[in-house]
Design an enzyme around this catalytic site. Structure first.
Site, PDB file in Angstrom:
ATOM      1  CD  GLU A 125      80.903  35.193 -61.082  1.00  0.00           C
ATOM      2  OE1 GLU A 125      81.235  35.560 -59.942  1.00  0.00           O
ATOM      3  OE2 GLU A 125      80.765  35.992 -62.039  1.00  0.00           O
ATOM      4  N   GLY A 147      75.421  31.303 -65.924  1.00  0.00           N
ATOM      5  CA  GLY A 147      73.997  31.481 -65.648  1.00  0.00           C
ATOM      6  C   GLY A 147      73.202  30.862 -66.782  1.00  0.00           C
ATOM      7  CE1 TYR A 204      70.690  42.739 -74.141  1.00  0.00           C
ATOM      8  CE2 TYR A 204      69.295  40.810 -73.895  1.00  0.00           C
ATOM      9  CZ  TYR A 204      69.992  41.871 -73.345  1.00  0.00           C
ATOM     10  OH  TYR A 204      69.997  42.037 -71.977  1.00  0.00           O
ATOM     11  CB  CYS A 252      50.200  49.203 -77.256  1.00  0.00           C
ATOM     12  SG  CYS A 252      48.569  48.590 -76.928  1.00  0.00           S
TER      13      CYS A 252
END
Ligand code: LLP
Length: 463
Positions: free
Chosen positions: A320, A322, A364, A391
């Site tokens: 899978e 991505g 991250y 901000c």
């Protein structure tokens, strides 16, 4: 060299104590093909182009900030996965990285399947014509409505994530008079070497059912006992942005061991295993990602070897990916607004987007590259931090990079490798309008996700 030679800020790496750049690159105008989409190039007039269209033209037509996606690169990467895994395996593109109806159509045409993890992704996939049997439905807390929609649509598989869900899906399928094909997601106890928030196969996290202490074996027992379910396989996803193949190999070995245990206990050989996504991409020139054919070879060899040893028929493998398909195919184009030199430290370059279109740096500590793309420059490099317009002082797009010291408001900057988990994690923080995604191919650009408008914002505000 004196600081005054660089009015826009310091140029030296000696002030840099964090980040990955130790020295400025030798040529700031160069574009490392590792981090840029395939068709990105600098034209003779110094302007960068993608799919044969210059970024200055793109900015004029579509505005900034905006994501520009190289369609031929997307298709080529999708095809490379498909070809690498061949006919005995399935590739499910993970829609969470980035999903739109155009993307669904490209995937369909290139022979890929699709992994969705919410009712919203499911509806997008179905509305673009992806056949339901090529869709897998994921999630650790799917609602009854989502499960019902998936079963009704006839999705090829639902990946069961918990004991409660085994019963829920069985009940819903039974009450709709059908039997749902399902896989069981297990956590194999591997510590993937990636950021804690995107590692998913160690036991102390929310996804899946632990292999350790017999939990997964018990889940198999229950799934096999329920009428509404057809258990077809075991699923493992160990994390994301991973370069080291060792984790995938350990996972494959442990999943095959569970298949053997299921055969021994129930006399049933489950026909499928899914080893998830997670292959890393290059965000900067320091990253060295693996190619799809390398991962395909490593996984199929280890699964065949382990199955032979356990005297099991080799199951059909699926994966899978991505990020590895869509990540490198897009860049975000920004316009420089303000420039603030901090003597002896760094220069802050503010662009017209920020954490609302790329949260990954703040979330991250992700590293990105950046380049001046509307012209070339022979000016000295200066150390910059590219920040957004929100901000919040943590609103950083690129933490440490070098840009030419003659950078000026109105220049266009591009941040490569933003195809995955940028538009899909974009927000309206500060009521920012989420940028469009524009597909570029063969000299033509077309909007595949339009820019949000103030009307879009006000339409939701019904108070
Ligand atoms: N399969 C499952 C079950 C997943 O949970 C994921 C990602 C994938 C496949 C695809 O992983 P990929 O090949 O894209 O690494 N927002 C984070 C990434 C979260 C990934 C969540 N699951 C980021 O921006 O790095």
């Amino acid at each position: 060299m004196s600081r005054s030679a660089h009015p826009a800020g310091p140029r030296h790496a000696d002030v840099l104590t964090e980040g990955h750049y130790s020295a400025p690159p030798s040529d700031l105008n160069a574009l490392d093909p590792k981090v840029w989409a395939h068709t990105v190039t600098r034209t003779d007039d110094g302007v960068v182009s993608v799919g044969g269209v210059e970024v200055t033209t793109l900015a004029e037509e579509f505005g900034t900030p905006a994501y520009f996606l190289d369609e031929s690169d997307f298709r080529a990467r999708a095809r490379a996965w498909r070809t690498a895994f061949g006919h005995d395996a399935d590739v499910f593109y993970a829609g969470k990285a980035f999903l739109s109806r155009a993307v669904v159509r490209w995937l369909y045409e290139e022979g890929l399947n699709l992994d969705v993890c919410s009712g919203g992704e499911l509806v997008t996939a179905l509305s673009a014509g992806m056949p339901a049997d090529r869709i897998a439905f994921h999630g650790n807390n799917k609602s009854a409505e989502e499960i019902t929609a998936a079963v009704r649509a006839g999705v090829g598989r639902i990946v069961l994530d918990s004991f409660q869900e085994i019963v829920r899906v069985a009940h819903i399928a039974h009450s709709l008079g059908t039997r749902q094909r399902v896989q069981l997601r297990v956590t194999v106890g591997v510590e993937a070497h990636t950021h804690e928030f995107i590692a998913t196969a160690h036991e102390d996290q929310k996804f899946g059912i632990a292999l350790a202490d017999g939990q997964a074996a018990e889940a198999v027992r229950r799934a096999l006992s329920l009428d509404g379910l057809e258990l077809v396989g075991i699923h493992s996803h160990i994390g994301s942005q991973i370069f080291d193949m060792a984790g995938f190999e350990v996972a494959a070995r442990r999943v095959v061991a569970l298949l053997a245990a299921v055969r021994d206990e129930h006399g049933v050989e489950l026909p499928e295993i899914d080893l998830g996504g997670g292959l890393g991409i290059a965000y900067t020139s320091d990253d060295d990602p693996r190619e799809p054919h390398e991962i395909a070879k490593a996984l199929s060899e280890i699964v065949s070897r382990e199955c032979e040893a356990a005297k099991l028929r080799t199951p059909r493998i699926s994966v899978e990916p991505g990020r590895a398909i869509v990540g490198p195919t897009a860049f975000t184009l920004y316009e420089v607004g303000t420039i603030k030199p901090l003597e002896g430290l760094r220069t802050y370059v503010s662009v017209d987007g920020g954490m609302s279109d790329n949260i990954r740096t703040a979330l991250y500590d992700a590293e990105y590259s950046v380049a001046l793309v509307s012209r070339t420059s022979d000016a000295e490099p200066m150390l910059v931090r590219v920040v957004g317009k929100h901000c919040e002082s943590g609103d950083i797009v690129v933490k440490d990079a070098f840009l030419p010291s003659d950078l000026a408001p109105g220049d266009l900057l591009a941040v490569p490798a933003t195809g995955a988990y940028c538009r899909s994690m974009a927000s309206n923080y500060n009521h920012a309008l989420r940028p469009p995604v524009v597909a570029v191919n063969d000299g033509e650009a077309r909007v595949i996700v339009r820019r949000e408008t103030e009307d879009d914002l006000l339409r939701l505000d019904v108070g």
